[in-house]
Scaffold this motif. Structure first.
Motif, PDB file in Angstrom:
ATOM      1  N   ASP A 186       0.880  -1.168   0.000  1.00 36.39           N
ATOM      2  CA  ASP A 186       0.000   0.000   0.000  1.00 36.39           C
ATOM      3  C   ASP A 186       0.918   1.218   0.000  1.00 36.39           C
ATOM      4  N   THR A 187       0.880   2.014  -1.067  1.00 40.15           N
ATOM      5  CA  THR A 187       1.836   3.120  -1.186  1.00 40.15           C
ATOM      6  C   THR A 187       1.664   4.161  -0.078  1.00 40.15           C
ATOM      7  N   ASP A 188       0.452   4.374   0.370  1.00 41.53           N
ATOM      8  CA  ASP A 188       0.259   5.328   1.473  1.00 41.53           C
ATOM      9  C   ASP A 188       0.934   4.823   2.745  1.00 41.53           C
ATOM     10  N   ARG A 189       0.764   3.537   3.058  1.00 40.07           N
ATOM     11  CA  ARG A 189       1.418   2.983   4.254  1.00 40.07           C
ATOM     12  C   ARG A 189       2.926   3.009   4.090  1.00 40.07           C
ATOM     13  N   ARG A 190       3.416   2.765   2.887  1.00 41.87           N
ATOM     14  CA  ARG A 190       4.856   2.809   2.629  1.00 41.87           C
ATOM     15  C   ARG A 190       5.394   4.218   2.910  1.00 41.87           C
ATOM     16  N   ILE A 191       4.694   5.231   2.436  1.00 39.80           N
ATOM     17  CA  ILE A 191       5.115   6.616   2.688  1.00 39.80           C
ATOM     18  C   ILE A 191       5.119   6.887   4.186  1.00 39.80           C
TER      19      ILE A 191
ATOM     20  N   GLU B 133       6.328  14.469  -4.589  1.00 36.76           N
ATOM     21  CA  GLU B 133       7.683  13.980  -4.862  1.00 36.76           C
ATOM     22  C   GLU B 133       7.906  12.632  -4.173  1.00 36.76           C
ATOM     23  N   ARG B 134       7.447  12.508  -2.947  1.00 35.82           N
ATOM     24  CA  ARG B 134       7.579  11.248  -2.219  1.00 35.82           C
ATOM     25  C   ARG B 134       6.777  10.151  -2.919  1.00 35.82           C
ATOM     26  N   GLU B 135       5.584  10.495  -3.403  1.00 37.53           N
ATOM     27  CA  GLU B 135       4.775   9.515  -4.135  1.00 37.53           C
ATOM     28  C   GLU B 135       5.493   9.034  -5.399  1.00 37.53           C
ATOM     29  N   ARG B 136       6.121   9.950  -6.131  1.00 34.05           N
ATOM     30  CA  ARG B 136       6.850   9.561  -7.354  1.00 34.05           C
ATOM     31  C   ARG B 136       8.013   8.628  -7.023  1.00 34.05           C
ATOM     32  N   THR B 137       8.712   8.906  -5.934  1.00 35.71           N
ATOM     33  CA  THR B 137       9.812   8.036  -5.511  1.00 35.71           C
ATOM     34  C   THR B 137       9.299   6.627  -5.224  1.00 35.71           C
TER      35      THR B 137
ATOM     36  N   VAL C 153       8.284   0.688  -6.233  1.00 36.37           N
ATOM     37  CA  VAL C 153       7.380  -0.464  -6.226  1.00 36.37           C
ATOM     38  C   VAL C 153       7.061  -0.973  -7.628  1.00 36.37           C
ATOM     39  N   SER C 154       7.237  -0.161  -8.637  1.00 32.76           N
ATOM     40  CA  SER C 154       6.930  -0.620  -9.997  1.00 32.76           C
ATOM     41  C   SER C 154       7.880  -1.716 -10.455  1.00 32.76           C
ATOM     42  N   ARG C 155       9.000  -1.882  -9.778  1.00 30.96           N
ATOM     43  CA  ARG C 155       9.976  -2.912 -10.143  1.00 30.96           C
ATOM     44  C   ARG C 155       9.828  -4.202  -9.333  1.00 30.96           C
ATOM     45  N   TYR C 156       8.854  -4.258  -8.456  1.00 36.41           N
ATOM     46  CA  TYR C 156       8.641  -5.452  -7.651  1.00 36.41           C
ATOM     47  C   TYR C 156       8.192  -6.630  -8.517  1.00 36.41           C
ATOM     48  N   HIS C 157       8.248  -7.823  -7.923  1.00 34.15           N
ATOM     49  CA  HIS C 157       7.738  -9.043  -8.541  1.00 34.15           C
ATOM     50  C   HIS C 157       6.692  -9.644  -7.626  1.00 34.15           C
TER      51      HIS C 157
ATOM     52  N   ILE D  65      -0.124  -4.074  -5.701  1.00 32.42           N
ATOM     53  CA  ILE D  65       0.258  -2.725  -5.291  1.00 32.42           C
ATOM     54  C   ILE D  65      -0.968  -1.825  -5.340  1.00 32.42           C
ATOM     55  N   SER D  66      -1.277  -1.207  -4.208  1.00 36.10           N
ATOM     56  CA  SER D  66      -2.405  -0.294  -4.099  1.00 36.10           C
ATOM     57  C   SER D  66      -1.875   1.135  -4.030  1.00 36.10           C
ATOM     58  N   PHE D  67      -2.265   1.953  -5.001  1.00 33.77           N
ATOM     59  CA  PHE D  67      -1.838   3.352  -5.006  1.00 33.77           C
ATOM     60  C   PHE D  67      -2.878   4.226  -4.345  1.00 33.77           C
ATOM     61  N   GLY D  68      -2.406   5.207  -3.593  1.00 31.41           N
ATOM     62  CA  GLY D  68      -3.295   6.128  -2.891  1.00 31.41           C
ATOM     63  C   GLY D  68      -4.321   6.740  -3.824  1.00 31.41           C
ATOM     64  N   GLY D  69      -5.517   6.986  -3.305  1.00 33.71           N
ATOM     65  CA  GLY D  69      -6.629   7.475  -4.111  1.00 33.71           C
ATOM     66  C   GLY D  69      -6.427   8.838  -4.726  1.00 33.71           C
TER      67      GLY D  69
END
Length: 181
Positions: A32-37, A59-63, A68-72, A76-80
């Motif tokens: 979850d990208t929000d939890r990751r941030i 900027e943090r979201e882009r990082t 995560v786009s390179r994961y296997h 992946i859930s992106f923030g709304g």
């Protein structure tokens, strides 16, 4: 060949809940990208947004997006409120099968109002109009996705099966971690 399933959609569409269930069903990791941030910055999304402002937050979201786009084998859930634009989709499509989750306005309002103050960009005083405005913006995004699933009704298990049906319909194959790049 894809590596991940990526869930996008407006806040309140069920990305985190459905994403966890989908990852569990596949035996994949859930991100979850929000939890990751929140873990990286050591504060809630609302606190970080308030401190860093929209520019710092984006900027943090882009990082996180690039990481995560390179994961296997990840769901992946992106923030709304993640800015979905053509560059974002190019990055996500490279390794991910993108599924947009949508829901009827009444259901989104119900879900979002459960967490007042958690989402820094929500106009809680005018929630009905805010949700409708967001929905109009998301209508332009759905055609770029590999699939769209309505989460208004049905249980999480049914919705997970609908997502997997979209994967099957498109005959998507996923690269496993053991064959990773």
């Amino acid at each position: 060949m894809k590596r991940n399933i990526v869930l996008v959609g407006m806040m309140g569409s069920g990305k985190s809940h459905i994403g966890r269930k989908l990852a569990q069903r596949l035996g994949w990791q859930f991100v979850d990208t929000d939890r990751r941030i929140e873990r990286v910055v050591g504060m809630t999304i609302a606190e970080f947004f308030s401190q860093a402002g929209e520019t710092g937050f984006r900027e943090r979201e882009r990082t996180i997006l690039h990481q995560v786009s390179r994961y296997h084998e990840a769901v992946i859930s992106f923030g709304g409120n993640f800015p979905m634009n053509i560059e974002t989709y190019r990055i996500l499509h490279r390794h991910g099968f993108i599924v947009a989750l949508l829901s009827e306005p009444f259901r989104v309002e119900e879900r979002v109002s459960r967490h007042i103050g958690k989402r820094p960009t929500v106009d809680y005083d005018n929630l009905r109009e805010f949700v409708r405005h967001m929905m109009r913006q998301w209508e332009d995004v759905y055609p770029y996705c590999d699939g769209v699933v309505d989460t208004t009704r049905g249980g999480a298990g049914q919705i997970v099966e609908m997502i997997l049906q979209k994967v099957d319909e498109k005959k998507v194959q996923f690269m496993s971690r053991s064959k990773g790049v």
